[in-house]
Design a protein around this motif. Sequence first.
Motif, mmCIF file in Angstrom:
data_model
loop_
_atom_site.group_PDB
_atom_site.id
_atom_site.type_symbol
_atom_site.label_atom_id
_atom_site.label_comp_id
_atom_site.label_asym_id
_atom_site.label_seq_id
_atom_site.Cartn_x
_atom_site.Cartn_y
_atom_site.Cartn_z
ATOM 1 N N ALA A 292 -4.116 -1.332 -1.541
ATOM 2 C CA ALA A 292 -3.548 0.271 -0.492
ATOM 3 C C ALA A 292 -2.685 0.933 0.558
ATOM 4 C CB ALA A 292 -5.272 0.708 0.752
ATOM 5 N N ALA A 293 -2.321 -0.397 0.921
ATOM 6 C CA ALA A 293 -1.006 -0.384 1.615
ATOM 7 C C ALA A 293 0.020 0.165 0.241
ATOM 8 C CB ALA A 293 -0.613 -1.331 2.817
ATOM 9 N N ILE A 294 0.636 -0.101 -0.222
ATOM 10 C CA ILE A 294 1.428 -0.167 -1.609
ATOM 11 C C ILE A 294 0.918 1.172 -1.833
ATOM 12 C CG2 ILE A 294 3.018 -0.663 -3.384
ATOM 13 C CD1 ILE A 294 3.213 -3.272 -1.493
ATOM 14 N N THR B 40 2.552 3.666 0.644
ATOM 15 C CA THR B 40 3.921 3.981 1.239
ATOM 16 C C THR B 40 4.486 4.575 -0.227
ATOM 17 O OG1 THR B 40 4.277 1.580 0.160
ATOM 18 C CG2 THR B 40 4.338 2.139 2.456
ATOM 19 N N GLN B 41 4.190 4.367 -1.366
ATOM 20 C CA GLN B 41 4.683 4.578 -2.569
ATOM 21 C C GLN B 41 4.536 6.331 -2.517
ATOM 22 O OE1 GLN B 41 6.594 3.736 -4.802
ATOM 23 N NE2 GLN B 41 5.647 1.634 -5.612
ATOM 24 N N ARG B 42 3.819 6.866 -1.501
ATOM 25 C CA ARG B 42 3.314 8.837 -2.080
ATOM 26 C C ARG B 42 3.734 9.278 -0.963
ATOM 27 N NH1 ARG B 42 -3.454 7.042 -1.989
ATOM 28 N NH2 ARG B 42 -3.087 7.953 -4.808
ATOM 29 N N ILE B 43 4.828 8.342 0.310
ATOM 30 C CA ILE B 43 5.830 9.338 1.194
ATOM 31 C C ILE B 43 6.989 9.079 0.936
ATOM 32 C CG2 ILE B 43 6.644 8.583 3.240
ATOM 33 C CD1 ILE B 43 4.285 7.239 3.914
ATOM 34 N N GLY B 44 8.149 10.339 0.510
ATOM 35 C CA GLY B 44 9.016 9.836 0.284
ATOM 36 C C GLY B 44 9.785 9.693 1.457
ATOM 37 N N ASP B 45 9.627 9.958 2.408
ATOM 38 C CA ASP B 45 11.000 9.388 3.493
ATOM 39 C C ASP B 45 10.881 8.278 4.123
ATOM 40 O OD1 ASP B 45 8.742 8.744 5.195
ATOM 41 O OD2 ASP B 45 8.697 10.828 5.236
ATOM 42 N N ASP B 46 12.268 8.246 4.965
ATOM 43 C CA ASP B 46 12.172 6.633 5.571
ATOM 44 C C ASP B 46 10.769 5.735 5.540
ATOM 45 O OD1 ASP B 46 11.868 8.207 7.724
ATOM 46 O OD2 ASP B 46 13.907 7.962 8.887
ATOM 47 N N LEU C 233 9.832 -5.902 8.624
ATOM 48 C CA LEU C 233 9.872 -4.428 9.126
ATOM 49 C C LEU C 233 9.444 -3.879 7.428
ATOM 50 C CD1 LEU C 233 13.086 -3.950 10.110
ATOM 51 C CD2 LEU C 233 11.373 -3.675 11.291
ATOM 52 N N PHE C 234 9.555 -4.198 6.634
ATOM 53 C CA PHE C 234 8.180 -3.157 5.801
ATOM 54 C C PHE C 234 7.153 -3.506 5.775
ATOM 55 C CE2 PHE C 234 6.844 -3.800 1.431
ATOM 56 C CZ PHE C 234 6.513 -2.797 1.109
ATOM 57 N N GLU C 235 6.645 -4.625 5.988
ATOM 58 C CA GLU C 235 5.075 -5.355 6.958
ATOM 59 C C GLU C 235 4.235 -4.336 7.541
ATOM 60 O OE1 GLU C 235 3.716 -9.304 6.460
ATOM 61 O OE2 GLU C 235 3.859 -9.463 8.342
ATOM 62 N N LYS C 236 5.724 -4.145 8.336
ATOM 63 C CA LYS C 236 5.028 -3.329 9.436
ATOM 64 C C LYS C 236 4.611 -1.570 8.851
ATOM 65 C CE LYS C 236 5.059 -5.429 13.733
ATOM 66 N NZ LYS C 236 3.797 -5.860 12.955
ATOM 67 N N ALA C 237 6.155 -1.276 8.244
ATOM 68 C CA ALA C 237 5.564 -0.016 7.688
ATOM 69 C C ALA C 237 4.131 -0.139 6.781
ATOM 70 C CB ALA C 237 6.593 0.631 6.234
ATOM 71 N N LEU C 238 3.928 -1.482 5.945
ATOM 72 C CA LEU C 238 2.343 -1.181 5.729
ATOM 73 C C LEU C 238 1.179 -1.368 6.383
ATOM 74 C CD1 LEU C 238 3.019 -3.864 2.839
ATOM 75 C CD2 LEU C 238 3.116 -1.768 2.488
ATOM 76 N N ALA D 239 -6.374 -2.652 -12.009
ATOM 77 C CA ALA D 239 -6.618 -2.813 -10.882
ATOM 78 C C ALA D 239 -8.076 -2.043 -10.790
ATOM 79 C CB ALA D 239 -6.346 -3.107 -10.196
ATOM 80 N N ASN D 240 -9.802 -3.029 -11.720
ATOM 81 C CA ASN D 240 -10.752 -1.948 -11.346
ATOM 82 C C ASN D 240 -10.395 -0.394 -12.125
ATOM 83 O OD1 ASN D 240 -11.596 -3.733 -8.903
ATOM 84 N ND2 ASN D 240 -10.118 -2.865 -7.081
ATOM 85 N N GLY D 241 -9.861 -0.125 -12.936
ATOM 86 C CA GLY D 241 -9.631 0.985 -13.421
ATOM 87 C C GLY D 241 -8.631 1.367 -13.149
ATOM 88 N N ARG D 242 -7.655 1.271 -12.406
ATOM 89 C CA ARG D 242 -7.005 2.554 -12.225
ATOM 90 C C ARG D 242 -5.238 1.284 -12.473
ATOM 91 N NH1 ARG D 242 -8.755 4.773 -6.936
ATOM 92 N NH2 ARG D 242 -9.322 2.918 -6.153
ATOM 93 N N ARG D 243 -4.093 1.491 -12.758
ATOM 94 C CA ARG D 243 -2.513 1.585 -12.157
ATOM 95 C C ARG D 243 -2.550 0.789 -11.183
ATOM 96 N NH1 ARG D 243 1.888 2.881 -14.238
ATOM 97 N NH2 ARG D 243 1.911 4.714 -14.929
ATOM 98 N N ASN D 244 -2.619 -0.930 -11.500
ATOM 99 C CA ASN D 244 -1.947 -1.910 -11.116
ATOM 100 C C ASN D 244 -1.157 -1.774 -10.046
ATOM 101 O OD1 ASN D 244 -2.025 -4.165 -9.045
ATOM 102 N ND2 ASN D 244 -1.943 -5.627 -10.718
ATOM 103 N N PRO D 245 -1.133 -1.291 -7.868
ATOM 104 C CA PRO D 245 0.342 -1.228 -7.770
ATOM 105 C C PRO D 245 1.267 -1.559 -7.779
ATOM 106 C CG PRO D 245 -1.063 -1.105 -6.592
ATOM 107 C CD PRO D 245 -1.977 -0.653 -7.475
#
Lengths: 146, 266
Positions: B35-37, B40-46, B81-86, B117-123
């Motif tokens: 869910a976290a990945i 973040t994939q849906r956000i186009g900014d920094d 810092l990436f973990e913080k973003a997640l 994963a669960n019938g959807r694309r695994n991120p």
Amino acid sequence: MVERFTSDPIELPPADRPFQRSDLLFYGLDHSGASFEARVFMDPRGVGGEADSRHRAYVGSFFILGHGGCFGDVGHCDIPTDRDPFDLRPAHQLEPALRILTVTDAVRNLLERKVEAAKVTVTAHTAARTPSDVLAFERIRLATYA
Amino acid sequence: MSPASTPGPTQAPHALRHRRSARRLTTGQLADLRAAITATQRIGDDRGFQHWAGIHGLPLPISCVHHRELFLPWHRAYLYLFEKALQDHVPGVTLPWWDWTAEHAEGIPSAYSKRKANGRRNPLFDSPIQPSGRAVPSQTRTTRAPGAPGFLPSPGEVERVLKNRDFFTFQTQLESIHDGVHVWTGGTMADIATAAYDPLFWAHHSMIDRLWYLWQLRHPGAGVPAPLLDRALAPFPMTVRDTIEITQLGYDYAASTAAVKGPGHG
């Protein structure tokens, strides 16, 4: 850049001087191109042909994660030759790398065979369909530690 | 291992978050990570995944530190810092580690190797690559071409590296193992310019960070040399000194975790 390199004979430590550890150090390695495995062999006469990790002279491998080419304009990937001592910017991305391969058992085995000097052969292996002439470095040193 | 960071004089103690083995994530932990990945994939900014992946490689500048003396500290800051973003999206989520020494039977952990994963694309299986992050225009998504699992580093190889007392020798030999896993994974992971777009990159580097942590525990008197401690880890607002103690960054490593409720204060 080459795919294979065999050094001049490198002197082994005296057989009567005990040591705890022996390392081969590869200085000045280029990492601008494709990623590769470097297989290393030590043998008095060098190693030719298609030697792999089962060869009796194989002493280990080191790996280089490469940059995969230059993505900037002309000069972007040229490493500056002179660096101003007051230049606080980080070092250039392509400053050469060092790799240290521990070869203690291999050196002991060579000494037991009364070998006094051995050539170091290095072969580069990249992903399939990627040119393997990616090997470039400045110097090899054999260091032993008492 | 301390279960909690040392509190400052005005701070209440905070429980550490645990990074766990990717093979031992519970169903809920894995769902949180996905869910976290995805968020973040849906956000186009920094704040987004593409931004964070791009810091390591393309688009220029390539900011990662490889084959130099700050390899381990720079990547520790990067993961933190990436973990913080997640965690901005899923509080408490942590980056798992891929123990490639223990996974010779299956290679890439199933959490990352299954297309769905669960019938959807695994991120965690792959990721888009933003146009400015592509080494070639056709490279729209990440790919892998893994080698045979038996060629991953063995526990013995890692143990030999952990025995080094000198930081630079340890770091150089660990980086070679690290490079080998990038080469083994192949595809997008095999080039510095694109590696961080593969979600597996983060689990691989979490393992590298864990091995540095294990080395720190084993050699308490043999840390990063003092002249490096105040070096900046650009572009992050951190120095090497900030990365030395992971409990001060709020995390720890655990093979697995389980928890039960206490009696409460009622």
